[in-house]
Design an enzyme around this catalytic site. Structure first.
Site, PDB file in Angstrom:
ATOM      1  N   GLY A 128       0.859  -1.100   0.016  1.00 29.42           N
ATOM      2  CA  GLY A 128      -0.042  -0.077  -0.014  1.00 29.42           C
ATOM      3  C   GLY A 128       0.968   1.309  -0.133  1.00 29.42           C
ATOM      4  O   GLY A 128       0.579   2.142  -0.720  1.00 29.42           O
ATOM      5  N   CYS A 183       3.966   6.487  23.610  1.00 30.91           N
ATOM      6  CA  CYS A 183       4.889   5.694  23.783  1.00 30.91           C
ATOM      7  C   CYS A 183       5.089   4.456  22.886  1.00 30.91           C
ATOM      8  O   CYS A 183       5.990   3.474  22.945  1.00 30.91           O
ATOM      9  CB  CYS A 183       4.518   4.921  25.256  1.00 30.91           C
TER      10      CYS A 183
END
Lengths: 142, 388
Positions: free
Chosen positions: B75, B327
């Site tokens: 993609g 994170c």
């Protein structure tokens, strides 16, 4: 993201979680915008840290470093605890991924901020240097 | 609750399990039928016929001509090809491109690369539901606008955009319209003729084909330069020996996905049950609107806790999900998608994306609903932000 077994152990079974009523020193660093807040509570008798507890909002590494840092200073003198470095915390956890090193910095700063608070409450002069200005970049700079 | 007794994969927007039927269709082309489609001999011709057949079936489903279908390796490659190829082919007309703030990084970083070359990009802001209004697009068009690149469905919050209306706005000003449909194809009906888009990208591994295969639909007469030059494959538009087994697998995967579109309502019902169950936990919220949304997508915010911790705990209970927390990235910044729809950074850190598929069972949903409150409570109990 690969964490060491030690990190996972301290994340899943964190030591010293909680608060201390009538603590002799309390330190809080980080902010919610950055995604990490650590709050450390210390009980100090005759210059010795008899108990340490923490509350942390953050990732796996933030929780594990809080757990390890509080373990490492329990039973130590205030002077010894002031010598705690983020490097020592990282080593004790068998390492952290590079993008997580700032969490160990936060743990060191939380302990130092709590110790500075203890000194302030007792009118003891000190030059404890805490770099956390509540901005993400101050950790990233370490 | 017994750890690791059950495994629930709820991260289908990241990748999907290869369907056994897809794998079976691929096997001959990975073993005895190893010919190069460019070769003149028998096994080469067989491979060429298999590629042509796959192309025809895919074109039939998407509503275009077979030669408007180009096979790529991902993609991301399709996105890069469409954006860079169309920008460079139209540079004499202008250097202005319009896109959105919440595209996939394959699109955003391709655009940044063009910005470094001197192209100018306007990034439209989505609303709280994750929608882009045709009026906003209209207002952003300039004399020198050459390309509009707007995603079909968002990968994090699952919002399905009004691509048809957006393409009409672009076409009224004779501007090429490209849509990154990686999350849409296979999950909602996609017909390029009805949509009226000039270029559309999608990927195999989001629709139960393996990783490493993508498609770019490029309408005849659309001005777009090549990205990968080579030996004349794909009608001279994309070099590189055709990945025959994966192309065959992709065609089968797309057929199966289209057959399964009739399951959409059932998948959405399971997703809604997840949303309702999780919403019973205090201080939670849904990111993005529920009206125009991919059937399998749910994105929930949990106050006072951080997404990575939540993921790690869910993983220990055998549940695979994802987060928009900083994170999970090196940047220390939370998800650009959540920030773009107005979720404040402190709340974006506590986000959880659950993306289910036709494989997800009612028992899986029950299990997720059993585990999440336990894990959230565990993390809140140690959070300095949570006062109980």
């Amino acid at each position: 993201m690969l964490y060491s077994e030690k990190v996972m152990d301290h994340f899943t079974n964190p030591r010293n979680v909680g608060e201390i009523e009538n603590a002799d020193g309390v330190g809080e660093v980080g902010n919610a915008r950055c995604g990490d807040i650590m709050k450390v509570f210390l009980k100090i008798e005759n210059g010795i840290i008899t108990d340490a507890k923490f509350k942390t909002f953050g990732c796996g590494a933030a929780i594990a470093t809080s757990s390890m840092a509080t373990e490492m200073i329990k039973g130590k003198t205030v002077e010894e605890a002031l010598g705690l470095t983020n490097k020592a915390v990282v080593e004790a956890l068998d390492g952290l991924p590079p993008v997580k090193l700032h969490c160990s910095v936060l743990a060191e700063e939380a302990v130092k901020t709590a110790l500075a608070d203890y000194y302030d409450r007792n009118g003891i002069e000190h030059n404890i240097d805490v770099n956390c200005d509540g901005c993400c970049e101050s950790c990233a700079r370490h | 609750m017994d750890n690791n007794k059950r495994y629930v994969y709820a991260d289908n927007a990241a990748t999907t399990k290869t369907d056994p039927e897809v794998f079976e269709a691929m096997v001959p082309w990975l073993t005895e039928a190893y010919g190069n489609p460019s070769s003149q001999h028998t096994i080469g011709r067989e491979a060429a016929a298999a590629v042509a057949d796959a192309r025809e079936r895919i074109a039939g489903i998407l509503g275009c001509k077979p030669r408007e279908i180009y096979f790529t390796a991902s993609g991301s490659e399709s996105d890069n090809w469409a954006i860079k190829g169309a920008a460079h082919a139209n540079v004499k007309k202008g250097k202005h491109i319009i896109s959105t703030e919440f595209e996939h990084h394959a699109v955003l970083h391709a655009l940044e690369s063009l910005e470094r070359e001197g192209f100018e990009v306007t990034y439209l802001s989505p609303d709280r539901d994750g929608q882009i209004s045709p009026a906003d697009l209209e207002a952003a068009i300039r004399e020198d606008t050459i390309l509009v690149a707007i995603m079909f469905a968002n990968n994090e919050i699952g919002s399905v955009l009004p691509v048809k209306e957006l393409a009409e706005v672009a076409h009224a000003r004779k501007i090429t319209f490209f849509t990154d449909a990686v999350q849409a194809v296979g999950n909602i009906p996609v017909n390029v003729a009805e949509l009226g888009v000039d270029m559309l990208a999608f990927s195999g591994h989001k629709i139960h084909a393996p990783k490493g295969i993508g498609v770019l639909y490029c309408k005849t007469a659309t001005r777009c330069f090549n990205l990968i030059d080579g030996g004349g494959q794909e009608n001279g538009r994309r070099g590189g020996t055709e990945n025959v087994p994966y192309i065959v697998g992709l065609a089968r995967a797309l057929e199966l996905a289209v057959e399964r579109l009739s399951d959409s309502a059932a998948i959405a019902a399971k997703r809604d049950r997840l949303a309702a169950g999780i919403s019973k936990i205090p201080y939670t919220f849904i990111n993005g609107g529920m009206e125009h949304r991919l059937p399998g997508n749910l994105n929930m915010g949990f106050e006072f806790i951080e997404g990575e911790s939540l993921l790690l705990w869910l993983d220990m209970y055998g549940i695979a999900a994802s987060t928009g927390s900083a994170c999970s990235s090196a940047s220390l910044e939370p998800s650009h998608v959540l920030l773009s729809i107005g979720v404040p950074a402190e709340k974006a850190h506590g986000s959880l994306r659950l993306t289910i598929s036709h494989d997800t069972t009612d028992e899986d949903i029950d299990y997720i609903l059993e585990v999440i409150p336990v894990v959230v409570e565990k993390l809140r109990a140690m959070s300095p932000l949570y006062k109980g």
